[in-house]
Write a protein that holds these residues in place. Structure first.
Motif, PDB file in Angstrom:
ATOM      1  N   LEU A 242       3.665 -79.344 -87.755  1.00  0.00           N
ATOM      2  CA  LEU A 242       4.723 -78.457 -87.263  1.00  0.00           C
ATOM      3  C   LEU A 242       5.206 -77.521 -88.365  1.00  0.00           C
ATOM      4  CD1 LEU A 242       6.761 -81.013 -85.114  1.00  0.00           C
ATOM      5  CD2 LEU A 242       5.423 -79.082 -84.252  1.00  0.00           C
ATOM      6  N   ASP A 243       5.316 -78.037 -89.594  1.00  0.00           N
ATOM      7  CA  ASP A 243       5.737 -77.196 -90.723  1.00  0.00           C
ATOM      8  C   ASP A 243       4.806 -76.004 -90.892  1.00  0.00           C
ATOM      9  OD1 ASP A 243       6.929 -79.946 -92.779  1.00  0.00           O
ATOM     10  OD2 ASP A 243       8.057 -78.495 -91.580  1.00  0.00           O
ATOM     11  N   LYS A 244       3.518 -76.242 -90.731  1.00  0.00           N
ATOM     12  CA  LYS A 244       2.531 -75.161 -90.879  1.00  0.00           C
ATOM     13  C   LYS A 244       2.594 -74.175 -89.720  1.00  0.00           C
ATOM     14  CE  LYS A 244      -0.636 -78.201 -93.397  1.00  0.00           C
ATOM     15  NZ  LYS A 244      -1.925 -78.941 -93.356  1.00  0.00           N
ATOM     16  N   GLN A 245       2.837 -74.715 -88.512  1.00  0.00           N
ATOM     17  CA  GLN A 245       2.818 -73.855 -87.320  1.00  0.00           C
ATOM     18  C   GLN A 245       4.067 -72.987 -87.204  1.00  0.00           C
ATOM     19  OE1 GLN A 245       2.259 -76.804 -84.232  1.00  0.00           O
ATOM     20  NE2 GLN A 245       0.049 -76.402 -84.134  1.00  0.00           N
ATOM     21  N   ILE A 246       5.195 -73.500 -87.668  1.00  0.00           N
ATOM     22  CA  ILE A 246       6.473 -72.796 -87.496  1.00  0.00           C
ATOM     23  C   ILE A 246       6.445 -71.406 -88.124  1.00  0.00           C
ATOM     24  CG2 ILE A 246       8.880 -72.801 -88.297  1.00  0.00           C
ATOM     25  CD1 ILE A 246       8.880 -75.841 -87.652  1.00  0.00           C
ATOM     26  N   ASP A 247       5.788 -71.274 -89.284  1.00  0.00           N
ATOM     27  CA  ASP A 247       5.751 -69.984 -89.983  1.00  0.00           C
ATOM     28  C   ASP A 247       4.810 -68.975 -89.331  1.00  0.00           C
ATOM     29  OD1 ASP A 247       5.992 -71.671 -93.179  1.00  0.00           O
ATOM     30  OD2 ASP A 247       7.572 -70.858 -91.892  1.00  0.00           O
ATOM     31  N   LYS A 248       3.983 -69.438 -88.400  1.00  0.00           N
ATOM     32  CA  LYS A 248       2.957 -68.555 -87.846  1.00  0.00           C
ATOM     33  C   LYS A 248       3.199 -68.151 -86.399  1.00  0.00           C
ATOM     34  CE  LYS A 248      -0.569 -70.894 -90.651  1.00  0.00           C
ATOM     35  NZ  LYS A 248      -1.831 -71.678 -90.619  1.00  0.00           N
ATOM     36  N   THR A 249       4.262 -68.654 -85.790  1.00  0.00           N
ATOM     37  CA  THR A 249       4.443 -68.447 -84.361  1.00  0.00           C
ATOM     38  C   THR A 249       5.556 -67.455 -84.057  1.00  0.00           C
ATOM     39  OG1 THR A 249       5.896 -70.384 -84.307  1.00  0.00           O
ATOM     40  CG2 THR A 249       3.599 -70.731 -83.737  1.00  0.00           C
ATOM     41  N   LYS A 254       8.465 -70.692 -81.658  1.00  0.00           N
ATOM     42  CA  LYS A 254       9.016 -71.285 -82.885  1.00  0.00           C
ATOM     43  C   LYS A 254      10.207 -72.180 -82.571  1.00  0.00           C
ATOM     44  CE  LYS A 254       9.126 -68.865 -86.627  1.00  0.00           C
ATOM     45  NZ  LYS A 254       9.460 -67.879 -87.689  1.00  0.00           N
ATOM     46  N   LEU A 255      11.031 -71.797 -81.593  1.00  0.00           N
ATOM     47  CA  LEU A 255      12.205 -72.592 -81.251  1.00  0.00           C
ATOM     48  C   LEU A 255      11.790 -73.975 -80.758  1.00  0.00           C
ATOM     49  CD1 LEU A 255      15.234 -72.843 -80.966  1.00  0.00           C
ATOM     50  CD2 LEU A 255      15.057 -71.779 -78.708  1.00  0.00           C
ATOM     51  N   GLU A 256      10.760 -74.030 -79.916  1.00  0.00           N
ATOM     52  CA  GLU A 256      10.291 -75.337 -79.436  1.00  0.00           C
ATOM     53  C   GLU A 256       9.730 -76.176 -80.567  1.00  0.00           C
ATOM     54  OE1 GLU A 256       9.175 -74.891 -74.731  1.00  0.00           O
ATOM     55  OE2 GLU A 256       7.578 -75.142 -76.209  1.00  0.00           O
ATOM     56  N   LEU A 257       8.996 -75.551 -81.474  1.00  0.00           N
ATOM     57  CA  LEU A 257       8.457 -76.276 -82.624  1.00  0.00           C
ATOM     58  C   LEU A 257       9.584 -76.809 -83.513  1.00  0.00           C
ATOM     59  CD1 LEU A 257       5.513 -73.888 -83.625  1.00  0.00           C
ATOM     60  CD2 LEU A 257       5.375 -76.019 -82.326  1.00  0.00           C
ATOM     61  N   LEU A 258      10.619 -75.981 -83.709  1.00  0.00           N
ATOM     62  CA  LEU A 258      11.770 -76.416 -84.501  1.00  0.00           C
ATOM     63  C   LEU A 258      12.485 -77.596 -83.843  1.00  0.00           C
ATOM     64  CD1 LEU A 258      13.275 -72.975 -85.582  1.00  0.00           C
ATOM     65  CD2 LEU A 258      12.473 -74.766 -87.138  1.00  0.00           C
ATOM     66  N   GLU A 259      12.583 -77.539 -82.519  1.00  0.00           N
ATOM     67  CA  GLU A 259      13.233 -78.649 -81.804  1.00  0.00           C
ATOM     68  C   GLU A 259      12.447 -79.945 -81.979  1.00  0.00           C
ATOM     69  OE1 GLU A 259      13.879 -76.460 -77.898  1.00  0.00           O
ATOM     70  OE2 GLU A 259      15.655 -77.718 -78.004  1.00  0.00           O
ATOM     71  N   TRP A 260      11.113 -79.850 -81.874  1.00  0.00           N
ATOM     72  CA  TRP A 260      10.279 -81.042 -82.071  1.00  0.00           C
ATOM     73  C   TRP A 260      10.394 -81.557 -83.506  1.00  0.00           C
ATOM     74  CZ3 TRP A 260       8.602 -84.667 -79.242  1.00  0.00           C
ATOM     75  CH2 TRP A 260       8.194 -84.454 -77.933  1.00  0.00           C
ATOM     76  N   LYS A 261      10.353 -80.649 -84.471  1.00  0.00           N
ATOM     77  CA  LYS A 261      10.454 -81.066 -85.873  1.00  0.00           C
ATOM     78  C   LYS A 261      11.805 -81.731 -86.134  1.00  0.00           C
ATOM     79  CE  LYS A 261       9.951 -79.483 -90.645  1.00  0.00           C
ATOM     80  NZ  LYS A 261      11.104 -80.224 -91.134  1.00  0.00           N
ATOM     81  N   ASN A 262      12.865 -81.138 -85.622  1.00  0.00           N
ATOM     82  CA  ASN A 262      14.202 -81.698 -85.792  1.00  0.00           C
ATOM     83  C   ASN A 262      14.291 -83.091 -85.181  1.00  0.00           C
ATOM     84  OD1 ASN A 262      17.088 -81.401 -86.488  1.00  0.00           O
ATOM     85  ND2 ASN A 262      17.379 -81.392 -84.274  1.00  0.00           N
ATOM     86  N   LEU A 263      13.687 -83.252 -84.006  1.00  0.00           N
ATOM     87  CA  LEU A 263      13.706 -84.535 -83.315  1.00  0.00           C
ATOM     88  C   LEU A 263      12.936 -85.597 -84.096  1.00  0.00           C
ATOM     89  CD1 LEU A 263      14.624 -85.799 -80.567  1.00  0.00           C
ATOM     90  CD2 LEU A 263      12.347 -85.263 -79.711  1.00  0.00           C
ATOM     91  N   LEU A 264      11.741 -85.254 -84.571  1.00  0.00           N
ATOM     92  CA  LEU A 264      10.912 -86.219 -85.296  1.00  0.00           C
ATOM     93  C   LEU A 264      11.477 -86.530 -86.673  1.00  0.00           C
ATOM     94  CD1 LEU A 264       7.346 -84.894 -84.374  1.00  0.00           C
ATOM     95  CD2 LEU A 264       8.597 -86.789 -83.344  1.00  0.00           C
ATOM     96  N   ASP A 265      12.082 -85.547 -87.307  1.00  0.00           N
ATOM     97  CA  ASP A 265      12.668 -85.749 -88.640  1.00  0.00           C
ATOM     98  C   ASP A 265      13.870 -86.692 -88.615  1.00  0.00           C
ATOM     99  OD1 ASP A 265      11.166 -84.467 -90.582  1.00  0.00           O
ATOM    100  OD2 ASP A 265      12.056 -82.516 -90.183  1.00  0.00           O
ATOM    101  N   ASN A 266      14.652 -86.617 -87.538  1.00  0.00           N
ATOM    102  CA  ASN A 266      15.971 -87.240 -87.569  1.00  0.00           C
ATOM    103  C   ASN A 266      16.187 -88.374 -86.568  1.00  0.00           C
ATOM    104  OD1 ASN A 266      17.246 -85.374 -89.539  1.00  0.00           O
ATOM    105  ND2 ASN A 266      16.761 -83.857 -87.967  1.00  0.00           N
ATOM    106  N   SER A 267      15.164 -88.729 -85.789  1.00  0.00           N
ATOM    107  CA  SER A 267      15.348 -89.763 -84.781  1.00  0.00           C
ATOM    108  C   SER A 267      14.736 -91.084 -85.222  1.00  0.00           C
ATOM    109  CB  SER A 267      14.687 -89.350 -83.454  1.00  0.00           C
ATOM    110  OG  SER A 267      15.272 -88.200 -82.929  1.00  0.00           O
ATOM    111  N   SER A 289       5.148 -79.392 -74.206  1.00  0.00           N
ATOM    112  CA  SER A 289       4.532 -78.939 -75.472  1.00  0.00           C
ATOM    113  C   SER A 289       4.465 -80.090 -76.472  1.00  0.00           C
ATOM    114  CB  SER A 289       5.339 -77.773 -76.057  1.00  0.00           C
ATOM    115  OG  SER A 289       6.690 -78.170 -76.296  1.00  0.00           O
ATOM    116  N   LEU A 290       4.031 -81.267 -76.014  1.00  0.00           N
ATOM    117  CA  LEU A 290       3.900 -82.416 -76.914  1.00  0.00           C
ATOM    118  C   LEU A 290       2.990 -82.064 -78.087  1.00  0.00           C
ATOM    119  CD1 LEU A 290       3.511 -85.257 -74.282  1.00  0.00           C
ATOM    120  CD2 LEU A 290       5.320 -85.129 -75.984  1.00  0.00           C
ATOM    121  N   PRO A 291       3.419 -82.292 -79.324  1.00  0.00           N
ATOM    122  CA  PRO A 291       2.680 -81.782 -80.490  1.00  0.00           C
ATOM    123  C   PRO A 291       1.706 -82.783 -81.122  1.00  0.00           C
ATOM    124  CG  PRO A 291       4.834 -82.543 -81.190  1.00  0.00           C
ATOM    125  CD  PRO A 291       4.745 -82.828 -79.714  1.00  0.00           C
ATOM    126  N   PHE A 292       1.527 -83.966 -80.531  1.00  0.00           N
ATOM    127  CA  PHE A 292       0.832 -85.048 -81.222  1.00  0.00           C
ATOM    128  C   PHE A 292      -0.697 -84.966 -81.175  1.00  0.00           C
ATOM    129  CE2 PHE A 292       4.843 -86.807 -79.473  1.00  0.00           C
ATOM    130  CZ  PHE A 292       5.512 -86.964 -80.668  1.00  0.00           C
TER     131      PHE A 292
END
Length: 314
Positions: A242-249, A254-267, A289-292
């Motif tokens: 997700l870190d790599k994808q966020i800068d390219k979208t 990007k908002l959906e990717l940020l939401e997923w990253k925030n969720l995985l980082d902090n849950s 948009s499951l990122p796994f």
């Protein structure tokens, strides 16, 4: 002597009664406790008796005039008062934070409120705090996107250890989805949403079709959480992707990717599992948009397919 909290906070009923006694800050009758706690009459009598046995609570008076109160001279009295005070403060700070975010949006919505299990007070750890944002059809998507972005920027979910589900709605949604307003709401901003309500209309075929898709994605999410439970290393690999994808979208993606990253980082896993398997608007939307999958090894992909077969057979 060593662990009095085992008895004092030993059950949900103990916590509920003790909380109300501390909030009251004066002796109360069993009848008043019954009204305050929504417990059964026998439950109130049994719990207060057990709390009296711990020494933290005492009776005053006698017979029908008997009252119950917390003992201020109890050694842990101040700590218990502070504990329940912090509990209330955390919730109030979350509500204030949400109101502050709404206030600082470029354009304010017509109404914002908390609904669902949090508003009813029967939510469990991991259940999302569901927030409805009422706006016009043409602007509601951009409004909710900005709201979600500010939630991430302000680290709200990690600060309060909650999942927040922002649902953009229009007046038409209020008429077809009574769950948005029934069984209680916590009003945060604007006009009371109930003022907009009209008699509910029949659901259309398209609504039912969307619901079928949502239900299928909800079932499949249980396979993902089972896989993540047995292979937790998938999560940090996904965060790196997700870190790599966020800068390219683009902005929307990007908002959906940020939401997923925030969720995985902090849950915690428990909160992530509860969210992924829930029927909240946020979960339904992010499940699209499951990122796994992109980070799975061949063995993990095979395991996913095996879990899928087992679910179908059960």
């Amino acid at each position: 002597m060593k662990h009095p909290l085992n008895s004092i906070l030993g059950s949900k009923g103990h916590v509920i009664v003790l909380r109300e006694l501390i909030r009251a800050n004066h002796p109360v009758s069993h009848s008043e406790l019954l009204q305050r706690t929504d417990l059964s009459r026998q439950g109130v009598y049994d719990i207060t008796k057990r709390l009296v046995e711990t020494g933290v609570v005492t009776y005053t008076g006698s017979g029908r005039q008997q009252l119950v109160t917390v003992r201020e001279e109890y050694p842990l009295y101040e700590e218990l008062v502070n504990l329940f005070s912090k509990e209330t403060q955390r919730y109030e700070e979350l509500v204030d934070t949400m109101r502050s975010i709404v206030h600082n949006l470029k354009k304010q919505p017509e109404s914002v409120w908390i609904f669902g299990s949090t508003a009813r007070g029967d939510d469990e750890y991991g259940d999302p705090v569901q927030i409805a944002v009422l706006g016009k059809l043409k602007t509601i998507d951009s409004l909710t996107d900005e709201f979600r972005e500010k939630l991430i920027q302000n680290n709200v979910e990690s600060t309060f250890d909650v999942t927040i589900d922002i649902r953009g709605v229009t007046v038409a949604d209020l008429e077809t989805k009574p769950s948005l307003t029934e069984q209680g709401t916590v009003h945060l901003w604007g006009i009371d949403p109930k003022d907009y309500l009209n008699p509910p209309k029949d659901e259309t075929t398209s609504v039912k079709s969307h619901r079928d898709l949502d239900e299928r994605s909800q079932v499949e999410s249980k396979i993902w959480t089972e896989l993540l439970k047995s292979n937790p290393e998938i999560i940090p690999r996904t965060i790196s992707l997700l870190d790599k994808q966020i800068d390219k979208t683009s902005t929307g993606e990007k908002l959906e990717l940020l939401e997923w990253k925030n969720l995985l980082d902090n849950s915690s896993f428990q909160r992530l599992k509860k969210f992924m398997e829930s029927d909240s608007e946020k979960a339904v939307r992010l499940r699209q948009s499951l990122p796994f999958w992109q980070v799975l090894t061949e063995n993990e992909k095979n395991k996913f397919e095996q879990l899928k077969k087992e679910l179908k057979q059960s």
